[in-house]
Design an enzyme around this catalytic site. Structure first.
Site, mmCIF file in Angstrom:
data_model
loop_
_atom_site.group_PDB
_atom_site.id
_atom_site.type_symbol
_atom_site.label_atom_id
_atom_site.label_comp_id
_atom_site.label_asym_id
_atom_site.label_seq_id
_atom_site.Cartn_x
_atom_site.Cartn_y
_atom_site.Cartn_z
ATOM 1 N N THR A 1 0.884 -1.132 0.087
ATOM 2 C CA THR A 1 0.193 -0.035 -0.018
ATOM 3 C C THR A 1 0.815 1.087 0.175
ATOM 4 O O THR A 1 0.179 2.442 -0.010
ATOM 5 C CB THR A 1 -1.168 -0.006 1.237
ATOM 6 O OG1 THR A 1 -0.148 -0.095 2.406
ATOM 7 C CG2 THR A 1 -2.169 -1.068 1.285
ATOM 8 N N UNK A 2 2.188 1.070 -0.149
ATOM 9 C CA UNK A 2 3.052 2.293 -0.110
ATOM 10 C C UNK A 2 3.319 2.635 -1.584
ATOM 11 O O UNK A 2 3.954 1.894 -2.267
ATOM 12 C CB UNK A 2 4.355 1.973 0.465
ATOM 13 N N PRO A 3 2.833 3.660 -2.063
ATOM 14 C CA PRO A 3 2.915 4.069 -3.513
ATOM 15 C C PRO A 3 4.423 4.214 -4.106
ATOM 16 O O PRO A 3 4.848 3.716 -5.079
ATOM 17 C CB PRO A 3 2.143 5.174 -3.730
ATOM 18 C CG PRO A 3 1.052 5.296 -2.615
ATOM 19 C CD PRO A 3 1.857 4.523 -1.580
#
Length: 249
Positions: free
Chosen positions: A125-127
């Site tokens: 979920t860390u772009p």
């Protein structure tokens, strides 16, 4: 040197005050000068590649700044950094981790002799972690003859029930080890070309390496050769490339 418990809590209280003031001022400025604040955030995002990320428009993530979820996540990150046990030249913490098959092991188990070991901490979920994943894979392709690589999957940066971004992968905060293992398995679709392990639910490696939301390290012979700055603003695989090129020359 490890902080005594009273000292740690005093530092946490000071950080709490700093983060609360930062969020309060941010809310006021966002209300009074929304265009200017968005410009400033976009300027910072140039470092992460978020402005170039085709999967996100700025409307997917800038409006989430200075929210309650933003406050709690930033506070958690800042508190975690008070427990940072790493420094370049210092001994690398040999934290427990878990393989995707469920086997418990330690970070040092992946070191082979004097070969460098590159650690890549992050989550789906860390772009910026995902956006630069191909850069990391190219490091593996170019330097696998002289170095080893390990991805350590940590707690989610932007869980769908936390500081969530629109148009992001839908993963909730991990409630147990099986949740974390399932999330880490999603990385296999990206063919990482190196071992993937997960942090324990005590988040020991994430805390001692101050790795949240993402971070890069290079270890050698049990010591820290390179300590990358914390993401997302300062997560730079090209710095690891420079370190490995210097070792290879």
């Amino acid at each position: 040197m490890e902080l005594p418990l009273p000292g740690l809590w005093l530092k946490r209280l000071w950080v709490l005050f700093q983060v609360a003031l930062h969020v309060a001022m941010g809310k006021v400025l966002m209300t009074l000068f929304p265009g200017r604040v968005k410009q400033d955030i976009l300027a910072m995002s140039q470092k992460t590649g978020m402005a170039k990320n085709p999967h996100f428009s700025h409307e997917n993530w800038i409006p989430t700044f200075f929210s309650a979820q933003y406050f709690w996540f930033v506070l958690k990150v800042r508190w975690q950094r008070l427990e940072d046990k790493t420094e370049e030249g210092g001994l690398a913490p040999n934290c427990p981790v878990v393989s995707l098959s469920g086997q418990r092991c330690h970070i040092w188990d992946f070191m082979q002799g004097n070969r460098p070991l590159v650690l890549n901490f992050g989550s789906c979920t860390u772009p910026s972690f995902i956006f630069k994943f191909d850069q990391f894979k190219r490091l593996i392709e170019d330097f696998s003859s002289i170095a080893d690589f390990l991805i350590i999957y940590i707690e989610e940066a932007h869980a769908s029930d936390g500081w969530a971004f629109k148009n992001n992968v839908d993963i909730k905060n991990h409630q147990n080890l099986q949740d974390r293992l399932r999330a880490a398995h999603l990385l296999l679709d990206r063919s990482p070309q190196c071992p993937v392990v997960v942090d324990t639910m005590k988040n020991q490696s994430s805390r001692l390496y101050a790795a949240l939301p993402e971070r890069l390290y290079v270890l050698q012979a049990g010591r820290i050769l390179y300590k990358g700055k914390p993401g997302p603003w300062n997560y730079h695989p090209e710095e690891v490339r420079a370190v490995l090129e210097k070792l290879h020359s």
